[in-house]
Write a protein that holds these residues in place. Structure first.
Motif, PDB file in Angstrom:
ATOM      1  N   GLU A 149       0.811  -1.217   0.000  1.00  0.00           N
ATOM      2  CA  GLU A 149       0.000   0.000   0.000  1.00  0.00           C
ATOM      3  C   GLU A 149       0.845   1.269   0.000  1.00  0.00           C
ATOM      4  OE1 GLU A 149      -2.453   0.197   3.463  1.00  0.00           O
ATOM      5  OE2 GLU A 149      -0.772   0.339   4.869  1.00  0.00           O
ATOM      6  N   ALA A 150       2.066   1.194   0.497  1.00  0.00           N
ATOM      7  CA  ALA A 150       2.909   2.395   0.588  1.00  0.00           C
ATOM      8  C   ALA A 150       3.441   2.840  -0.769  1.00  0.00           C
ATOM      9  CB  ALA A 150       4.074   2.150   1.548  1.00  0.00           C
ATOM     10  N   THR A 151       3.514   1.942  -1.748  1.00  0.00           N
ATOM     11  CA  THR A 151       4.170   2.282  -3.014  1.00  0.00           C
ATOM     12  C   THR A 151       3.306   2.046  -4.239  1.00  0.00           C
ATOM     13  OG1 THR A 151       5.169   0.067  -2.954  1.00  0.00           O
ATOM     14  CG2 THR A 151       6.531   1.911  -2.192  1.00  0.00           C
ATOM     15  N   VAL A 152       2.355   1.143  -4.176  1.00  0.00           N
ATOM     16  CA  VAL A 152       1.638   0.753  -5.394  1.00  0.00           C
ATOM     17  C   VAL A 152       0.844   1.916  -5.998  1.00  0.00           C
ATOM     18  CG1 VAL A 152      -0.454  -0.101  -4.211  1.00  0.00           C
ATOM     19  CG2 VAL A 152       0.227  -1.070  -6.430  1.00  0.00           C
ATOM     20  N   GLY A 153       0.298   2.794  -5.170  1.00  0.00           N
ATOM     21  CA  GLY A 153      -0.516   3.893  -5.684  1.00  0.00           C
ATOM     22  C   GLY A 153       0.275   4.845  -6.553  1.00  0.00           C
ATOM     23  N   ALA A 154       1.477   5.199  -6.124  1.00  0.00           N
ATOM     24  CA  ALA A 154       2.297   6.128  -6.904  1.00  0.00           C
ATOM     25  C   ALA A 154       2.718   5.505  -8.231  1.00  0.00           C
ATOM     26  CB  ALA A 154       3.526   6.541  -6.094  1.00  0.00           C
ATOM     27  N   ILE A 155       3.007   4.215  -8.237  1.00  0.00           N
ATOM     28  CA  ILE A 155       3.392   3.538  -9.482  1.00  0.00           C
ATOM     29  C   ILE A 155       2.227   3.544 -10.463  1.00  0.00           C
ATOM     30  CG2 ILE A 155       4.138   1.352 -10.497  1.00  0.00           C
ATOM     31  CD1 ILE A 155       5.484   0.727  -7.793  1.00  0.00           C
ATOM     32  N   VAL A 156       1.052   3.154  -9.981  1.00  0.00           N
ATOM     33  CA  VAL A 156      -0.134   3.135 -10.836  1.00  0.00           C
ATOM     34  C   VAL A 156      -0.433   4.529 -11.371  1.00  0.00           C
ATOM     35  CG1 VAL A 156      -2.639   2.802 -10.840  1.00  0.00           C
ATOM     36  CG2 VAL A 156      -1.145   1.082  -9.786  1.00  0.00           C
ATOM     37  N   ALA A 157      -0.400   5.525 -10.499  1.00  0.00           N
ATOM     38  CA  ALA A 157      -0.722   6.891 -10.921  1.00  0.00           C
ATOM     39  C   ALA A 157       0.250   7.393 -11.985  1.00  0.00           C
ATOM     40  CB  ALA A 157      -0.711   7.826  -9.704  1.00  0.00           C
ATOM     41  N   THR A 158       1.524   7.068 -11.845  1.00  0.00           N
ATOM     42  CA  THR A 158       2.523   7.503 -12.823  1.00  0.00           C
ATOM     43  C   THR A 158       2.278   6.857 -14.180  1.00  0.00           C
ATOM     44  OG1 THR A 158       4.193   7.873 -11.112  1.00  0.00           O
ATOM     45  CG2 THR A 158       4.986   7.559 -13.355  1.00  0.00           C
ATOM     46  N   ILE A 159       2.010   5.562 -14.179  1.00  0.00           N
ATOM     47  CA  ILE A 159       1.762   4.875 -15.452  1.00  0.00           C
ATOM     48  C   ILE A 159       0.509   5.427 -16.123  1.00  0.00           C
ATOM     49  CG2 ILE A 159       1.217   2.644 -16.520  1.00  0.00           C
ATOM     50  CD1 ILE A 159       2.919   1.343 -14.286  1.00  0.00           C
ATOM     51  N   ARG A 160      -0.540   5.645 -15.348  1.00  0.00           N
ATOM     52  CA  ARG A 160      -1.778   6.188 -15.936  1.00  0.00           C
ATOM     53  C   ARG A 160      -1.544   7.582 -16.515  1.00  0.00           C
ATOM     54  NH1 ARG A 160      -6.422   3.768 -16.048  1.00  0.00           N
ATOM     55  NH2 ARG A 160      -7.245   5.720 -16.877  1.00  0.00           N
ATOM     56  N   ARG A 161      -0.890   8.425 -15.751  1.00  0.00           N
ATOM     57  CA  ARG A 161      -0.698   9.816 -16.191  1.00  0.00           C
ATOM     58  C   ARG A 161       0.240   9.907 -17.397  1.00  0.00           C
ATOM     59  NH1 ARG A 161       1.317  11.344 -11.883  1.00  0.00           N
ATOM     60  NH2 ARG A 161       3.518  11.344 -12.475  1.00  0.00           N
ATOM     61  N   GLU A 162       1.368   9.207 -17.316  1.00  0.00           N
ATOM     62  CA  GLU A 162       2.407   9.382 -18.332  1.00  0.00           C
ATOM     63  C   GLU A 162       2.197   8.522 -19.574  1.00  0.00           C
ATOM     64  OE1 GLU A 162       4.728  11.652 -18.031  1.00  0.00           O
ATOM     65  OE2 GLU A 162       4.147  12.222 -15.995  1.00  0.00           O
ATOM     66  N   LEU A 163       1.606   7.333 -19.403  1.00  0.00           N
ATOM     67  CA  LEU A 163       1.587   6.371 -20.508  1.00  0.00           C
ATOM     68  C   LEU A 163       0.190   5.944 -20.958  1.00  0.00           C
ATOM     69  CD1 LEU A 163       4.516   4.059 -19.313  1.00  0.00           C
ATOM     70  CD2 LEU A 163       4.629   6.049 -20.839  1.00  0.00           C
ATOM     71  N   MET A 164      -0.850   6.478 -20.296  1.00  0.00           N
ATOM     72  CA  MET A 164      -2.213   6.166 -20.720  1.00  0.00           C
ATOM     73  C   MET A 164      -3.005   7.422 -21.046  1.00  0.00           C
ATOM     74  SD  MET A 164      -3.127   3.034 -18.052  1.00  0.00           S
ATOM     75  CE  MET A 164      -4.465   2.337 -19.014  1.00  0.00           C
ATOM     76  N   GLU A 165      -2.703   8.534 -20.377  1.00  0.00           N
ATOM     77  CA  GLU A 165      -3.431   9.783 -20.588  1.00  0.00           C
ATOM     78  C   GLU A 165      -2.616  10.789 -21.407  1.00  0.00           C
ATOM     79  OE1 GLU A 165      -4.321  10.893 -16.607  1.00  0.00           O
ATOM     80  OE2 GLU A 165      -5.729   9.220 -16.290  1.00  0.00           O
ATOM     81  N   ARG A 166      -1.379  11.033 -21.002  1.00  0.00           N
ATOM     82  CA  ARG A 166      -0.540  11.990 -21.736  1.00  0.00           C
ATOM     83  C   ARG A 166      -0.212  11.459 -23.129  1.00  0.00           C
ATOM     84  NH1 ARG A 166       3.982  14.485 -18.139  1.00  0.00           N
ATOM     85  NH2 ARG A 166       2.051  15.236 -17.170  1.00  0.00           N
ATOM     86  N   ASP A 217       6.831  -2.631  -5.352  1.00  0.00           N
ATOM     87  CA  ASP A 217       7.481  -2.023  -4.179  1.00  0.00           C
ATOM     88  C   ASP A 217       8.495  -0.948  -4.547  1.00  0.00           C
ATOM     89  OD1 ASP A 217       9.419  -3.658  -5.294  1.00  0.00           O
ATOM     90  OD2 ASP A 217      10.156  -4.432  -3.373  1.00  0.00           O
ATOM     91  N   LEU A 218       8.454  -0.476  -5.802  1.00  0.00           N
ATOM     92  CA  LEU A 218       9.438   0.519  -6.240  1.00  0.00           C
ATOM     93  C   LEU A 218       9.128   1.899  -5.671  1.00  0.00           C
ATOM     94  CD1 LEU A 218       9.933  -0.403  -9.996  1.00  0.00           C
ATOM     95  CD2 LEU A 218      10.989  -1.410  -7.967  1.00  0.00           C
ATOM     96  N   ARG A 219      10.173   2.606  -5.283  1.00  0.00           N
ATOM     97  CA  ARG A 219      10.050   3.994  -4.846  1.00  0.00           C
ATOM     98  C   ARG A 219      10.658   4.896  -5.913  1.00  0.00           C
ATOM     99  NH1 ARG A 219      12.409   1.725   0.153  1.00  0.00           N
ATOM    100  NH2 ARG A 219      10.692   1.089   1.499  1.00  0.00           N
ATOM    101  N   ASP A 220      10.236   6.150  -5.947  1.00  0.00           N
ATOM    102  CA  ASP A 220      10.727   7.099  -6.958  1.00  0.00           C
ATOM    103  C   ASP A 220      10.574   6.511  -8.352  1.00  0.00           C
ATOM    104  OD1 ASP A 220      11.503   8.817  -4.873  1.00  0.00           O
ATOM    105  OD2 ASP A 220      13.439   7.825  -4.694  1.00  0.00           O
ATOM    106  N   PHE A 221       9.404   5.945  -8.607  1.00  0.00           N
ATOM    107  CA  PHE A 221       9.157   5.213  -9.846  1.00  0.00           C
ATOM    108  C   PHE A 221       9.155   6.136 -11.052  1.00  0.00           C
ATOM    109  CE2 PHE A 221       6.128   3.645 -13.035  1.00  0.00           C
ATOM    110  CZ  PHE A 221       6.735   2.441 -13.356  1.00  0.00           C
ATOM    111  N   SER A 222       9.761   5.671 -12.143  1.00  0.00           N
ATOM    112  CA  SER A 222       9.763   6.399 -13.410  1.00  0.00           C
ATOM    113  C   SER A 222       9.030   5.584 -14.466  1.00  0.00           C
ATOM    114  CB  SER A 222      11.203   6.654 -13.873  1.00  0.00           C
ATOM    115  OG  SER A 222      11.218   7.076 -15.222  1.00  0.00           O
ATOM    116  N   ALA A 223       8.266   6.263 -15.311  1.00  0.00           N
ATOM    117  CA  ALA A 223       7.576   5.586 -16.409  1.00  0.00           C
ATOM    118  C   ALA A 223       8.552   4.945 -17.382  1.00  0.00           C
ATOM    119  CB  ALA A 223       6.674   6.570 -17.146  1.00  0.00           C
ATOM    120  N   ASP A 224       9.844   5.315 -17.304  1.00  0.00           N
ATOM    121  CA  ASP A 224      10.857   4.695 -18.165  1.00  0.00           C
ATOM    122  C   ASP A 224      10.957   3.189 -17.940  1.00  0.00           C
ATOM    123  OD1 ASP A 224      11.455   7.146 -19.223  1.00  0.00           O
ATOM    124  OD2 ASP A 224      13.318   7.421 -18.109  1.00  0.00           O
TER     125      ASP A 224
END
Length: 316
Positions: free
Chosen positions: A47-64, A131-138
């Motif tokens: 729960e501490a990390t999954v939300g930020a990863i999902v949000a980044t993928i959605r924003r950068e690679l599904m919406e933008r 469990d990744l922190r500081d996740f990048s869409a790369d």
């Protein structure tokens, strides 16, 4: 190092910057029916990390940009808010036990990855640890990129620096102590992979459905070795995506991981049986050292194309 591997390092190792997003979206547009992309996050109490990863993928690679078609979190029995956090961030969440219920689920990461093929549809499947922190869409665009631009490429692993605390490059202890020696000694064609056990990689579905899946921590080594034997070294690649920061396991957990990885290698070397597929470790208790014995993952799931439900779904 084999000359073949030296040539492979030159021709099949890239940086994520080599394929900018506009190039990838153009490649998808030329053949949209064959280049759909599914991203899968296996998750257990993240729960501490999954939300930020999902949000980044959605924003950068599904919406933008439209690079990813579906984003699925497979919850393997979390007791925290992993599922709720992932769903709120925009992922489709599926519980492991709801997939292929006629086959009781076994504990383990490989089990979750195997089952994910039944609830995703992309012709390219990209796995990302939750469990990744500081996740990048790369991590996604980098590994998916070669599959979108080169039809000869079948399987792409991410490579990165893995710091351990403040020490650069000291993560990946099981890789350096177990996986890398095994690969160099027994599968020297794979000696060029920087992160053979990394959890971030993209694979064509047509290959994944042909491979057996070790149910536990041996899944990354098993898939890599079996992919080599199935499609050959030149169909494999790796992409530098920078730095990977995640939660590190303690030494005893690493020991159990190492045993599972050794078992996976041993099966592929001989298809034989260990005399005793268990690992005993020691913890200090009030009265001295206490032995704790753990089973070593020995189960493997068959290639997904042998599962009737999967064949029916693909034919529909």
């Amino acid at each position: 190092m084999l000359e073949e591997v030296e040539r492979w390092l030159t021709g099949r190792s890239w940086s994520s910057a080599d394929r900018p997003l506009n190039r990838l979206t153009e490649a998808r547009a030329t053949d949209p029916g064959r280049t759909t992309v599914s991203v899968v996050l296996p998750a257990l109490n993240e729960e501490a990390t999954v939300g930020a990863i999902v949000a980044t993928i959605r924003r950068e690679l599904m919406e933008r940009v439209r690079l990813v078609d579906e984003l699925v979190v497979i919850d393997s029995g979390s007791t925290d808010a992993t599922a709720a956090v992932a769903r709120a961030a925009g992922a489709r969440v599926v519980h492991r036990d709801a997939i292929l219920p006629r086959i009781p689920a076994l504990p383990g990461k490989g089990e979750v990855l195997w089952r994910s093929l039944l609830v995703t549809s992309g012709e390219i499947v990209c796995f990302v640890d939750a469990d990744l922190r500081d996740f990048s869409a790369d991590f996604v665009s980098g590994t998916v990129g070669p599959l979108l631009t080169d039809p000869a490429v079948q399987f792409v692993k991410a490579m990165y620096d893995r710091p351990l605390g403040d020490a650069a490059g000291q993560g990946g202890r099981v890789t350096e102590l177990v996986a890398r020696p095994l690969l160099n000694l027994h599968w020297p064609q794979l000696a060029g992979f920087v992160q053979p056990l990394g959890g971030e990689y993209a694979v064509r579905r047509s290959l994944l459905e042909r491979l057996p899946f070790p149910v536990g921590y041996g899944v990354e080594l098993g898939l890599l070795v079996d992919a080599l034997h199935t499609v050959g070294l030149n169909a494999l690649g790796q992409v530098d995506v920078g730095v990977r920061v995640h939660r590190h396991q303690d030494g005893q957990a690493l020991g159990r991981m190492a045993a599972a990885i050794y078992r996976t290698a041993q099966l592929r070397l001989s298809r034989g049986h260990l005399v005793r597929p268990a690992l005993t470790q020691f913890e200090r208790g009030e009265d001295g050292f206490v032995p704790r014995t753990y089973a070593v993952d020995t189960e493997e799931r068959p290639p997904m194309r042998e599962i009737a439900e999967y064949a029916a779904r693909r034919a529909a």
